[in-house]
Design an enzyme around this catalytic site. Structure first.
Site, PDB file in Angstrom:
ATOM      1  N   CYS A 237      22.236 -10.392  19.873  1.00 28.64           N
ATOM      2  CA  CYS A 237      22.181 -11.831  20.528  1.00 28.64           C
ATOM      3  C   CYS A 237      22.570 -12.844  19.726  1.00 28.64           C
ATOM      4  CB  CYS A 237      20.609 -12.034  21.160  1.00 28.64           C
ATOM      5  SG  CYS A 237      20.330 -13.829  21.650  1.00 28.64           S
TER       6      CYS A 237
ATOM      7  N   CYS B 219      12.780  -7.802  22.546  1.00 28.86           N
ATOM      8  CA  CYS B 219      14.186  -7.817  23.229  1.00 28.86           C
ATOM      9  C   CYS B 219      14.931  -6.739  22.978  1.00 28.86           C
ATOM     10  CB  CYS B 219      14.541  -9.203  23.239  1.00 28.86           C
ATOM     11  SG  CYS B 219      16.181  -9.486  24.138  1.00 28.86           S
TER      12      CYS B 219
ATOM     13  N   CYS C 298      11.615 -12.426  20.419  1.00 24.63           N
ATOM     14  CA  CYS C 298      12.754 -11.555  20.219  1.00 24.63           C
ATOM     15  C   CYS C 298      12.566 -10.221  19.683  1.00 24.63           C
ATOM     16  CB  CYS C 298      13.491 -12.463  19.086  1.00 24.63           C
ATOM     17  SG  CYS C 298      14.194 -14.078  19.831  1.00 24.63           S
TER      18      CYS C 298
ATOM     19  N   GLU D  87      12.755 -14.552  47.012  1.00 20.15           N
ATOM     20  CA  GLU D  87      13.852 -15.191  46.348  1.00 20.15           C
ATOM     21  C   GLU D  87      13.611 -16.487  46.493  1.00 20.15           C
ATOM     22  OE1 GLU D  87      16.293 -14.147  44.106  1.00 20.15           O
ATOM     23  OE2 GLU D  87      15.363 -12.608  43.749  1.00 20.15           O
TER      24      GLU D  87
ATOM     25  N   CYS E 268      12.475 -13.371  27.022  1.00 17.87           N
ATOM     26  CA  CYS E 268      13.285 -14.340  26.670  1.00 17.87           C
ATOM     27  C   CYS E 268      12.946 -15.646  27.454  1.00 17.87           C
ATOM     28  CB  CYS E 268      14.811 -14.248  27.000  1.00 17.87           C
ATOM     29  SG  CYS E 268      16.059 -14.989  26.390  1.00 17.87           S
TER      30      CYS E 268
END
Length: 352
Positions: free
Chosen positions: A212, A206, A203, A41, A196
Protein backbone atom coordinates in the site's frame (compact mmCIF):
# COMPACT_ATOMS: atom_id res chain seq x y z
CA UNK A 1 -5.76 -7.31 -14.18
CA UNK A 2 -3.92 -7.53 -10.86
CA UNK A 3 -5.03 -10.95 -9.63
CA UNK A 4 -2.80 -10.60 -6.58
CA UNK A 5 -5.02 -7.90 -5.08
CA UNK A 6 -8.26 -9.78 -5.69
CA UNK A 7 -6.78 -13.06 -4.43
CA UNK A 8 -5.58 -11.46 -1.20
CA UNK A 9 -8.90 -9.73 -0.67
CA UNK A 10 -10.84 -12.94 -1.24
CA UNK A 11 -8.66 -14.87 1.21
CA UNK A 12 -9.20 -12.11 3.76
CA UNK A 13 -12.95 -12.11 3.07
CA UNK A 14 -13.18 -15.85 3.64
CA UNK A 15 -11.81 -15.35 7.15
CA UNK A 16 -13.01 -11.88 8.15
CA UNK A 17 -15.66 -10.64 5.72
CA UNK A 18 -19.29 -9.97 6.60
CA UNK A 19 -21.45 -12.84 5.40
CA UNK A 20 -24.61 -12.48 7.45
CA UNK A 21 -25.98 -9.14 6.26
CA UNK A 22 -29.71 -9.38 5.51
CA UNK A 23 -29.31 -8.51 1.84
CA UNK A 24 -26.77 -11.30 1.28
CA UNK A 25 -29.28 -14.17 1.24
CA UNK A 26 -28.83 -16.20 -1.93
CA UNK A 27 -31.62 -17.26 -4.28
CA UNK A 28 -29.20 -19.72 -5.91
CA UNK A 29 -25.51 -20.56 -5.35
CA UNK A 30 -23.50 -17.36 -5.75
CA UNK A 31 -26.58 -15.28 -6.62
CA UNK A 32 -28.35 -12.81 -4.37
CA UNK A 33 -31.79 -11.28 -4.73
CA UNK A 34 -31.39 -8.26 -7.03
CA UNK A 35 -34.14 -6.27 -5.32
CA UNK A 36 -32.53 -6.67 -1.88
CA UNK A 37 -29.06 -5.84 -3.25
CA UNK A 38 -30.45 -2.72 -4.93
CA UNK A 39 -32.32 -1.59 -1.82
CA UNK A 40 -29.24 -2.07 0.36
CA UNK A 41 -27.01 -0.18 -2.06
CA UNK A 42 -29.38 2.79 -2.10
CA UNK A 43 -29.80 2.80 1.67
CA UNK A 44 -26.04 2.56 2.21
CA UNK A 45 -25.34 5.70 0.19
CA UNK A 46 -24.07 8.18 2.80
CA UNK A 47 -25.35 5.92 5.61
CA UNK A 48 -23.50 3.34 7.72
CA UNK A 49 -24.39 -0.35 7.82
CA UNK A 50 -25.28 -0.25 11.52
CA UNK A 51 -27.89 2.43 10.82
CA UNK A 52 -29.25 0.74 7.71
CA UNK A 53 -29.86 -2.72 9.20
CA UNK A 54 -33.07 -1.89 11.05
CA UNK A 55 -34.46 0.20 8.21
CA UNK A 56 -33.72 -2.52 5.69
CA UNK A 57 -35.47 -5.22 7.74
CA UNK A 58 -38.58 -3.06 8.21
CA UNK A 59 -38.64 -2.06 4.54
CA UNK A 60 -38.47 -5.60 3.14
CA UNK A 61 -40.94 -6.85 5.74
CA UNK A 62 -43.47 -4.31 4.46
CA UNK A 63 -42.45 -4.40 0.78
CA UNK A 64 -40.72 -7.75 0.16
CA UNK A 65 -40.58 -7.53 -3.65
CA UNK A 66 -40.01 -4.96 -6.34
CA UNK A 67 -43.65 -5.28 -7.40
CA UNK A 68 -44.76 -4.56 -3.83
CA UNK A 69 -42.65 -1.40 -3.86
CA UNK A 70 -44.10 -0.34 -7.20
CA UNK A 71 -47.68 -0.82 -5.91
CA UNK A 72 -47.06 1.13 -2.69
CA UNK A 73 -48.12 4.74 -2.41
CA UNK A 74 -45.51 7.41 -1.84
CA UNK A 75 -46.59 8.08 1.75
CA UNK A 76 -45.97 4.44 2.67
CA UNK A 77 -42.51 4.48 1.10
CA UNK A 78 -41.57 7.72 2.85
CA UNK A 79 -42.88 6.38 6.17
CA UNK A 80 -40.57 3.36 5.89
CA UNK A 81 -37.69 5.65 4.91
CA UNK A 82 -38.34 8.30 7.56
CA UNK A 83 -35.15 8.95 9.54
CA UNK A 84 -32.70 7.75 6.89
CA UNK A 85 -32.50 11.21 5.31
CA UNK A 86 -31.70 12.14 1.71
CA UNK A 87 -35.32 11.41 0.80
CA UNK A 88 -34.68 11.81 -2.90
CA UNK A 89 -33.18 8.31 -2.71
CA UNK A 90 -36.57 6.92 -1.65
CA UNK A 91 -38.40 8.84 -4.36
CA UNK A 92 -36.03 7.54 -7.06
CA UNK A 93 -36.29 4.01 -5.67
CA UNK A 94 -40.08 4.13 -5.88
CA UNK A 95 -40.06 5.65 -9.37
CA UNK A 96 -37.54 3.09 -10.65
CA UNK A 97 -39.64 0.21 -9.31
CA UNK A 98 -42.66 1.45 -11.23
CA UNK A 99 -40.59 1.78 -14.41
CA UNK A 100 -39.38 -1.81 -13.94
CA UNK A 101 -42.98 -3.02 -13.74
CA UNK A 102 -43.98 -1.01 -16.80
CA UNK A 103 -40.95 -1.74 -18.98
CA UNK A 104 -38.98 -4.71 -17.60
CA UNK A 105 -41.53 -7.29 -16.54
CA UNK A 106 -41.37 -6.37 -12.88
CA UNK A 107 -37.65 -7.15 -12.54
CA UNK A 108 -34.49 -5.11 -12.43
CA UNK A 109 -32.90 -5.41 -15.88
CA UNK A 110 -29.67 -7.40 -16.20
CA UNK A 111 -28.37 -4.99 -18.84
CA UNK A 112 -25.98 -2.30 -17.56
CA UNK A 113 -27.29 0.46 -19.82
CA UNK A 114 -30.90 -0.30 -18.89
CA UNK A 115 -30.02 -0.31 -15.19
CA UNK A 116 -28.22 3.04 -15.29
CA UNK A 117 -31.17 4.54 -17.18
CA UNK A 118 -33.33 4.03 -14.08
CA UNK A 119 -33.67 6.94 -11.62
CA UNK A 120 -31.09 6.90 -8.85
CA UNK A 121 -28.95 4.08 -10.25
CA UNK A 122 -25.46 5.19 -11.18
CA UNK A 123 -22.48 3.26 -12.44
CA UNK A 124 -21.39 1.87 -9.06
CA UNK A 125 -24.88 0.86 -7.94
CA UNK A 126 -25.52 -0.86 -11.26
CA UNK A 127 -22.19 -2.67 -10.96
CA UNK A 128 -23.03 -3.86 -7.45
CA UNK A 129 -26.41 -5.20 -8.57
CA UNK A 130 -25.00 -7.06 -11.56
CA UNK A 131 -21.99 -8.40 -9.66
CA UNK A 132 -23.75 -9.47 -6.48
CA UNK A 133 -27.09 -10.61 -7.89
CA UNK A 134 -25.88 -12.18 -11.13
CA UNK A 135 -22.16 -12.80 -10.72
CA UNK A 136 -21.34 -10.59 -13.69
CA UNK A 137 -17.95 -8.91 -13.84
CA UNK A 138 -18.63 -5.23 -13.14
CA UNK A 139 -16.56 -2.98 -10.87
CA UNK A 140 -17.93 -0.83 -8.07
CA UNK A 141 -16.68 2.44 -6.65
CA UNK A 142 -18.55 3.49 -3.53
CA UNK A 143 -17.00 5.61 -0.77
CA UNK A 144 -15.30 2.70 0.96
CA UNK A 145 -13.79 1.40 -2.29
CA UNK A 146 -12.55 4.87 -3.21
CA UNK A 147 -10.71 5.08 0.09
CA UNK A 148 -9.08 1.67 -0.31
CA UNK A 149 -7.94 2.31 -3.88
CA UNK A 150 -6.81 5.89 -3.19
CA UNK A 151 -4.54 4.71 -0.38
CA UNK A 152 -3.34 1.54 -2.06
CA UNK A 153 -2.31 3.40 -5.23
CA UNK A 154 -1.28 6.64 -3.47
CA UNK A 155 -3.59 8.84 -5.53
CA UNK A 156 -3.59 12.57 -4.77
CA UNK A 157 -6.49 14.92 -5.39
CA UNK A 158 -10.19 15.01 -4.62
CA UNK A 159 -11.71 11.54 -5.26
CA UNK A 160 -14.90 13.24 -6.43
CA UNK A 161 -13.12 15.18 -9.19
CA UNK A 162 -13.32 13.95 -12.75
CA UNK A 163 -9.63 13.11 -13.35
CA UNK A 164 -9.18 11.32 -10.00
CA UNK A 165 -12.44 9.43 -10.35
CA UNK A 166 -11.34 8.29 -13.82
CA UNK A 167 -8.13 6.85 -12.33
CA UNK A 168 -10.07 5.10 -9.60
CA UNK A 169 -12.47 3.50 -12.06
CA UNK A 170 -9.52 2.17 -14.07
CA UNK A 171 -8.06 0.60 -10.94
CA UNK A 172 -11.45 -0.75 -9.85
CA UNK A 173 -11.88 -2.39 -13.24
CA UNK A 174 -8.36 -3.85 -13.22
CA UNK A 175 -8.71 -5.42 -9.77
CA UNK A 176 -12.16 -6.95 -10.27
CA UNK A 177 -11.75 -10.70 -10.86
CA UNK A 178 -13.68 -12.84 -13.31
CA UNK A 179 -14.72 -15.32 -10.63
CA UNK A 180 -16.27 -14.85 -7.21
CA UNK A 181 -17.06 -11.30 -8.22
CA UNK A 182 -19.93 -11.03 -5.70
CA UNK A 183 -17.58 -11.98 -2.86
CA UNK A 184 -14.89 -9.65 -4.17
CA UNK A 185 -17.19 -6.62 -4.28
CA UNK A 186 -18.33 -7.39 -0.75
CA UNK A 187 -14.71 -7.90 0.32
CA UNK A 188 -13.42 -4.54 -0.87
CA UNK A 189 -16.45 -2.75 0.63
CA UNK A 190 -15.93 -4.57 3.92
CA UNK A 191 -12.22 -3.73 3.94
CA UNK A 192 -12.99 -0.04 3.59
CA UNK A 193 -15.75 -0.17 6.20
CA UNK A 194 -13.92 -2.15 8.87
CA UNK A 195 -10.14 -1.91 8.30
CA UNK A 196 -9.22 0.89 5.88
CA UNK A 197 -11.38 3.37 7.76
CA UNK A 198 -11.11 7.14 7.50
CA UNK A 199 -9.48 7.75 10.88
CA UNK A 200 -6.88 5.42 12.40
CA UNK A 201 -6.94 2.68 9.74
CA UNK A 202 -6.01 -0.78 11.01
CA UNK A 203 -3.10 -1.33 8.65
CA UNK A 204 -1.81 -4.27 10.70
CA UNK A 205 -4.99 -6.18 9.80
CA UNK A 206 -5.05 -5.23 6.11
CA UNK A 207 -4.25 -7.89 3.49
CA UNK A 208 -3.01 -5.15 1.12
CA UNK A 209 -0.71 -3.41 3.59
CA UNK A 210 2.47 -4.93 2.17
CA UNK A 211 2.43 -2.78 -0.96
CA UNK A 212 0.00 0.00 0.00
CA UNK A 213 1.60 3.26 -1.13
CA UNK A 214 -0.10 5.40 1.52
CA UNK A 215 1.23 3.13 4.29
CA UNK A 216 4.67 2.95 2.72
CA UNK A 217 4.92 6.75 2.53
CA UNK A 218 3.21 7.47 5.86
CA UNK A 219 0.27 9.19 4.18
CA UNK A 220 -2.75 7.25 5.42
CA UNK A 221 -3.94 10.35 7.30
CA UNK A 222 -3.66 12.47 4.13
CA UNK A 223 -5.39 10.15 1.69
CA UNK A 224 -8.00 10.36 0.39
CA UNK A 225 -7.61 14.13 0.16
CA UNK A 226 -10.29 15.94 2.10
CA UNK A 227 -12.44 18.61 0.54
CA UNK A 228 -11.65 22.09 1.78
CA UNK A 229 -13.92 22.67 4.75
CA UNK A 230 -16.36 25.53 4.47
CA UNK A 231 -18.77 26.98 6.93
CA UNK A 232 -22.43 26.33 6.24
CA UNK A 233 -25.06 29.04 6.64
CA UNK A 234 -27.67 29.05 9.39
CA UNK A 235 -31.35 29.59 8.71
CA UNK A 236 -34.25 29.99 11.10
CA UNK A 237 -37.88 28.94 10.92
CA UNK A 238 -40.94 28.80 13.13
CA UNK A 239 -42.86 25.51 12.99
CA UNK A 240 -46.56 25.70 13.81
CA UNK A 241 -47.98 22.93 15.95
CA UNK A 242 -51.73 23.37 15.57
CA UNK A 243 -53.48 20.81 17.78
CA UNK A 244 -57.26 20.51 17.97
CA UNK A 245 -59.50 19.32 20.79
CA UNK A 246 -59.24 15.72 19.50
CA UNK A 247 -55.44 15.92 19.83
CA UNK A 248 -55.00 15.92 16.07
CA UNK A 249 -52.16 17.97 14.56
CA UNK A 250 -52.33 19.87 11.29
CA UNK A 251 -49.74 18.68 8.76
CA UNK A 252 -48.87 20.13 5.39
CA UNK A 253 -47.39 18.26 2.45
CA UNK A 254 -44.22 19.98 1.31
CA UNK A 255 -43.81 20.95 -2.32
CA UNK A 256 -41.66 19.18 -4.94
CA UNK A 257 -38.63 21.44 -4.42
CA UNK A 258 -36.26 21.89 -1.51
CA UNK A 259 -35.54 19.70 1.51
CA UNK A 260 -38.09 17.15 2.69
CA UNK A 261 -39.91 17.49 -0.64
CA UNK A 262 -43.12 15.47 -0.76
CA UNK A 263 -43.07 14.69 2.97
CA UNK A 264 -45.73 15.70 5.47
CA UNK A 265 -44.44 18.30 7.89
CA UNK A 266 -45.58 21.17 10.08
CA UNK A 267 -46.55 24.51 8.52
CA UNK A 268 -43.72 27.01 8.77
CA UNK A 269 -43.25 30.76 8.99
CA UNK A 270 -40.22 33.01 9.04
CA UNK A 271 -41.13 34.59 12.39
CA UNK A 272 -43.72 34.52 15.17
CA UNK A 273 -45.92 37.17 13.57
CA UNK A 274 -46.08 35.17 10.37
CA UNK A 275 -46.86 32.04 12.37
CA UNK A 276 -49.85 33.72 13.98
CA UNK A 277 -51.17 34.84 10.59
CA UNK A 278 -50.85 31.32 9.15
CA UNK A 279 -52.44 29.79 12.25
CA UNK A 280 -55.41 32.12 11.98
CA UNK A 281 -56.00 31.00 8.39
CA UNK A 282 -56.30 27.36 9.46
CA UNK A 283 -58.04 27.54 12.85
CA UNK A 284 -59.58 29.75 15.51
CA UNK A 285 -56.82 30.28 18.03
CA UNK A 286 -56.56 31.93 21.45
CA UNK A 287 -52.99 31.58 22.65
CA UNK A 288 -49.61 30.06 21.79
CA UNK A 289 -46.89 28.32 23.75
CA UNK A 290 -43.23 28.32 22.72
CA UNK A 291 -41.81 24.79 22.78
CA UNK A 292 -38.08 24.02 23.22
CA UNK A 293 -36.10 25.11 20.18
CA UNK A 294 -33.80 22.70 18.35
CA UNK A 295 -31.32 22.67 15.48
CA UNK A 296 -31.29 20.27 12.54
CA UNK A 297 -28.17 20.10 10.37
CA UNK A 298 -28.46 19.39 6.65
CA UNK A 299 -25.50 18.82 4.35
CA UNK A 300 -25.60 22.42 3.11
CA UNK A 301 -27.09 24.46 5.96
CA UNK A 302 -28.08 24.46 9.61
CA UNK A 303 -31.74 25.01 10.48
CA UNK A 304 -32.70 26.55 13.81
CA UNK A 305 -36.30 25.62 14.58
CA UNK A 306 -38.62 27.34 17.05
CA UNK A 307 -41.82 25.29 17.48
CA UNK A 308 -44.93 27.25 18.43
CA UNK A 309 -47.85 25.29 19.90
CA UNK A 310 -51.42 26.46 19.33
CA UNK A 311 -53.39 24.05 21.48
CA UNK A 312 -57.07 23.05 21.57
CA UNK A 313 -57.80 25.10 18.46
CA UNK A 314 -61.15 25.14 16.65
CA UNK A 315 -60.70 23.80 13.14
CA UNK A 316 -61.67 25.92 10.15
CA UNK A 317 -63.76 23.68 7.84
CA UNK A 318 -61.99 25.06 4.77
CA UNK A 319 -58.86 23.07 5.63
CA UNK A 320 -60.63 19.90 4.52
CA UNK A 321 -60.82 21.31 0.97
CA UNK A 322 -57.03 21.63 0.63
CA UNK A 323 -55.38 18.30 -0.40
CA UNK A 324 -52.04 19.53 0.92
CA UNK A 325 -53.38 20.00 4.47
CA UNK A 326 -54.66 17.29 6.78
CA UNK A 327 -55.34 16.72 10.46
CA UNK A 328 -53.64 13.62 11.84
CA UNK A 329 -53.96 11.84 15.15
CA UNK A 330 -50.91 10.64 17.05
CA UNK A 331 -51.70 7.01 16.18
CA UNK A 332 -51.61 7.82 12.45
CA UNK A 333 -48.10 9.28 12.35
CA UNK A 334 -46.33 5.94 11.82
CA UNK A 335 -47.98 5.57 8.41
CA UNK A 336 -46.67 8.93 7.17
CA UNK A 337 -43.43 10.09 5.68
CA UNK A 338 -42.36 12.66 8.26
CA UNK A 339 -38.96 14.35 8.60
CA UNK A 340 -37.17 12.75 11.54
CA UNK A 341 -36.98 15.93 13.68
CA UNK A 342 -40.69 16.62 13.13
CA UNK A 343 -41.61 13.05 14.09
CA UNK A 344 -39.45 13.33 17.21
CA UNK A 345 -41.08 16.65 18.14
CA UNK A 346 -44.63 15.36 17.75
CA UNK A 347 -44.07 12.04 19.48
CA UNK A 348 -42.31 13.81 22.33
CA UNK A 349 -45.26 16.09 23.05
CA UNK A 350 -47.57 15.00 25.84
CA UNK A 351 -51.30 14.76 25.24
CA UNK A 352 -53.76 16.79 27.30
Amino acid sequence: MNTNVSARLLRWFDRHGRKDLPWQSETSPGRRDAYRVWLSEVMLQQTQVTTVLGYFERFVAALPTLRDLARADEDSVFALWSGLGYYRRARFLHRAARICVEQHGGELPRDFAALTALPGIGRSTAGAILAQAHGLRFPILDGNVKRVLTRYHGIDGDPASGPVKKQLWLHAEAHTPARRVADYTQAIMDLGATVCVRGNPRCDACPLAGDCMARRDGRTAELPARKASKSIPTRATVMLVLRDRQQRVLLERRGPQGVWSGLWSLPEASDADGAWRIAQRHARIDDAQTLPAFTHVFSHYRLNVEPLLFDRVAVHPGVADDPQLRWYGRDELDALGLPAPVRKLLLGMGEE
